[in-house]
Design an enzyme around this catalytic site. Structure first.
Site, PDB file in Angstrom:
ATOM      1  N   THR A  39       0.863  -1.296  -0.004  1.00 40.42           N
ATOM      2  CA  THR A  39      -0.107  -0.062   0.154  1.00 40.42           C
ATOM      3  C   THR A  39       0.883   1.284  -0.071  1.00 40.42           C
ATOM      4  O   THR A  39       0.526   2.270  -0.467  1.00 40.42           O
ATOM      5  CB  THR A  39      -0.714   0.180   1.100  1.00 40.42           C
ATOM      6  N   SER A  44      31.767  -3.914   6.884  1.00 43.14           N
ATOM      7  CA  SER A  44      30.641  -4.462   7.723  1.00 43.14           C
ATOM      8  C   SER A  44      31.023  -5.625   8.057  1.00 43.14           C
ATOM      9  O   SER A  44      31.603  -6.459   7.765  1.00 43.14           O
ATOM     10  CB  SER A  44      29.402  -4.551   6.741  1.00 43.14           C
ATOM     11  N   GLY A  96      17.398 -10.011   4.499  1.00 47.63           N
ATOM     12  CA  GLY A  96      16.644 -10.911   3.352  1.00 47.63           C
ATOM     13  C   GLY A  96      15.482 -11.558   3.915  1.00 47.63           C
ATOM     14  O   GLY A  96      14.729 -12.358   3.387  1.00 47.63           O
ATOM     15  N   ALA A  97      15.014 -11.376   5.063  1.00 45.19           N
ATOM     16  CA  ALA A  97      14.025 -12.143   5.889  1.00 45.19           C
ATOM     17  C   ALA A  97      12.683 -11.314   5.744  1.00 45.19           C
ATOM     18  O   ALA A  97      11.680 -11.818   6.479  1.00 45.19           O
ATOM     19  CB  ALA A  97      14.320 -12.586   7.230  1.00 45.19           C
ATOM     20  N   SER A 100      17.858  -3.922   5.187  1.00 51.90           N
ATOM     21  CA  SER A 100      18.085  -2.627   4.173  1.00 51.90           C
ATOM     22  C   SER A 100      18.012  -1.184   4.775  1.00 51.90           C
ATOM     23  O   SER A 100      18.544  -0.255   4.923  1.00 51.90           O
ATOM     24  CB  SER A 100      17.715  -2.876   2.888  1.00 51.90           C
ATOM     25  N   ASP A 109       9.332   1.318   5.325  1.00 55.74           N
ATOM     26  CA  ASP A 109      10.660   0.561   6.225  1.00 55.74           C
ATOM     27  C   ASP A 109      11.434   1.826   7.128  1.00 55.74           C
ATOM     28  O   ASP A 109      11.853   1.704   8.158  1.00 55.74           O
ATOM     29  CB  ASP A 109      11.543  -0.017   5.278  1.00 55.74           C
TER      30      ASP A 109
HETATM   31  P1  ADP Z   1      15.784  -6.993   3.767  1.00 56.29           P
HETATM   32  O1  ADP Z   1      15.532  -5.597   3.784  1.00 56.29           O
HETATM   33  O2  ADP Z   1      14.268  -7.509   3.771  1.00 56.29           O
HETATM   34  O3  ADP Z   1      16.452  -7.796   4.805  1.00 56.29           O
HETATM   35  P2  ADP Z   1      16.782  -6.540   1.295  1.00 56.29           P
HETATM   36  O4  ADP Z   1      17.334  -6.953  -0.008  1.00 56.29           O
HETATM   37  O5  ADP Z   1      16.135  -5.071   1.103  1.00 56.29           O
HETATM   38  O6  ADP Z   1      16.309  -7.396   2.442  1.00 56.29           O
HETATM   39  O7  ADP Z   1      18.257  -5.807   1.826  1.00 56.29           O
HETATM   40  C1  ADP Z   1      19.340  -6.748   2.144  1.00 56.29           C
HETATM   41  C2  ADP Z   1      20.715  -6.123   1.648  1.00 56.29           C
HETATM   42  O8  ADP Z   1      20.736  -5.043   2.607  1.00 56.29           O
HETATM   43  C3  ADP Z   1      21.907  -7.239   1.866  1.00 56.29           C
HETATM   44  O9  ADP Z   1      21.731  -8.024   0.650  1.00 56.29           O
HETATM   45  C4  ADP Z   1      22.833  -6.229   1.876  1.00 56.29           C
HETATM   46  O10 ADP Z   1      23.310  -5.676   0.637  1.00 56.29           O
HETATM   47  C5  ADP Z   1      22.388  -4.992   2.888  1.00 56.29           C
HETATM   48  N1  ADP Z   1      22.591  -5.315   4.138  1.00 56.29           N
HETATM   49  C6  ADP Z   1      21.577  -5.481   5.131  1.00 56.29           C
HETATM   50  N2  ADP Z   1      22.393  -5.700   6.218  1.00 56.29           N
HETATM   51  C7  ADP Z   1      23.464  -5.410   6.125  1.00 56.29           C
HETATM   52  C8  ADP Z   1      24.611  -5.250   6.947  1.00 56.29           C
HETATM   53  N3  ADP Z   1      24.878  -5.582   8.363  1.00 56.29           N
HETATM   54  N4  ADP Z   1      26.064  -5.228   6.316  1.00 56.29           N
HETATM   55  C9  ADP Z   1      26.119  -4.877   5.073  1.00 56.29           C
HETATM   56  N5  ADP Z   1      25.036  -5.096   4.250  1.00 56.29           N
HETATM   57  C10 ADP Z   1      23.773  -5.202   4.691  1.00 56.29           C
HETATM   58 MG    MG Z   2      14.781  -4.177   2.217  1.00 52.23          MG
END
Ligand code: ADP
Ligand code: MG
Length: 385
Positions: free
Chosen positions: A37, A69, A125-126, A131, A175
């Site tokens: 939405t 990271s 990615g859960a 992100s 988010d």
């Molecule tokens: P979600 O936001 O649902 O977890 P996304 O695909 O939107 O999944 O974002 C995940 C991506 O964000 C990861 O693949 C990575 O590129 C980045 N990311 C998330 N947390 C970290 C972290 N602690 N260190 C580095 N990159 C991260």
């Molecule tokens: Mg995300």
């Protein structure tokens, strides 16, 4: 995993030499209800969770950024010049933090050179928005170290701009808003058109409830998956119905929409329109009756995503059905879809049985074991050291 602030600061010094100027934390989020939405100018009701991303940061005298990271511990920090940042120019995870610095400058602020070390307890990615946790922690750190007074809603927009342009994921503002505006024991009712928000009580513990997140471990990809396709269907639906956004349609407009739209676009539109109504109903129920009365709304939301928006998958459906069969108050998939997580609202006493039932159903179906954990509405982004 979140190291202690002390360990993270020590690791920072090992990596970069000097000490960090401070540590900034930003949480992931669970969206209680209101899926897809946000980019339709509608309503969402996420809450910040107690899992968070922490960035240790120090300002530099030059225009260089070094970023690392614990997520990729074997890698040396990536070094770039602030003036060399441009959309498409950064590959991989560093596009998120560097995108934020770029977006801060695009928005008229001058960003200092920075050393950044990121550490997170938000599963990636859960569907819990690791992100946004990453973007918001970096945005808060960079804004404070720049000396500028940037409002939380501007910081959310900066995080979104970074994700849209530097990462290339066409995501909405939900988010970042949850991460920056959340408070313990509350959900954030966000109007994605006006940008206005209001906290709604969501004290699960007081009602003897907990919220289980069931991470299916099925990965989703925003930039290449069906997300962009769903977005286009919504734009088409709005255009054909002569409104600026699907937010402008209400449930009583659906009869007319059925005559105007092709069958698939109609179902996409129906999901958005009914989901907006469910978010408003959820706020009402939370205010008047409390979270134990949310079951039917959560179940209806899942059915709408499964049948009308078609963004569920067998693992998510299995998680939701098994949780409900085992006595959960309500359950639905959450996040963008095509994998990621489901949520199950359960009485605390029933949580072990719900968890066991979900794990058993996954095993019986031959799926990879899910990761199940409990979350609580936690605090929004803040400086922690
Ligand atoms: P979600 O936001 O649902 O977890 P996304 O695909 O939107 O999944 O974002 C995940 C991506 O964000 C990861 O693949 C990575 O590129 C980045 N990311 C998330 N947390 C970290 C972290 N602690 N260190 C580095 N990159 C991260
Ligand atoms: Mg995300």
């Amino acid at each position: 995993m979140n190291s202690t602030p002390h360990d993270l600061a020590a690791r920072f010094t090992e990596l970069f030499g000097g000490e960090p100027d401070g540590l900034w934390s930003a949480p992931g989020r669970v969206n209680l209800i209101g899926e897809h939405t946000d980019y339709n100018d509608g309503f969402v009701l996420p809450f910040a969770i107690t899992h968070s991303t922490v960035v240790a940061a120090a300002a530099r005298a030059d225009r260089t950024v070094r970023v690392a990271s614990t997520f990729a511990p074997e890698e040396a920090p990536l070094t770039v010049g602030l003036d060399d940042l441009e959309p498409g120019g950064v590959e991989g995870w560093a596009a998120y933090p560097l995108g934020v610095l770029w977006a801060l400058e695009q928005s008229g602020y001058r960003c200092p050179g920075l050393d950044l070390l990121v550490d997170s307890s938000v599963p990636v990615g859960a569907g819990l928005s690791s992100s946004a946790a990453l973007e918001c922690s970096v945005a808060l750190a960079a804004a404070e170290l720049s000396g500028a007074d940037v409002s939380r809603s501007d910081l959310a927009a900066i995080g979104q701009l970074a994700e849209n342009r530097m990462v290339g994921a066409p995501t909405g503002i939900m988010d970042q808003s949850a991460s920056l505006l959340g408070e313990a024991g509350h959900a954030v009712f966000l109007d994605c058109r006006s940008g206005s928000s209001r906290l709604v009580p969501l004290d699960l513990e007081a009602d003897g409830l907990e919220l289980l997140v069931i991470d299916t471990r099925v990965s989703h990809t925003h930039s290449t998956g069906g997300y962009a396709e769903r977005r286009r269907s919504c734009e088409l639906g709005a255009e054909l119905m002569g409104v600026a956004a699907l937010r402008d349609l209400s449930v009583k407009d659906l009869a007319e929409a059925a005559g105007v739209l092709d069958e698939e676009t109609f179902r996409r539109v129906r999901h958005i329109v009914t989901e907006n109504a469910r978010v408003e109903d959820t706020v009402d129920v939370l205010t008047k009756k409390g979270p134990s009365a949310l079951g039917p709304l959560l179940v209806a939301s899942h059915a709408s995503m499964r049948d009308d928006f078609e963004i569920s998958c067998p693992e998510l459906d299995t998680a939701v059905n098994a949780a409900l069969d085992a006595g959960a108050v309500g359950a639905r998939m959450t996040g963008g879809g095509f994998g990621g997580s489901a949520i199950a609202l359960t009485r605390s006493a029933d949580a072990p049985a719900v968890r066991a039932a979900v794990e058993g159903a996954f095993s019986a179906a031959g799926f990879h074991p899910p990761v199940v954990f409990s979350v609580l509405p936690g605090a929004g982004a803040a400086r922690i050291a």
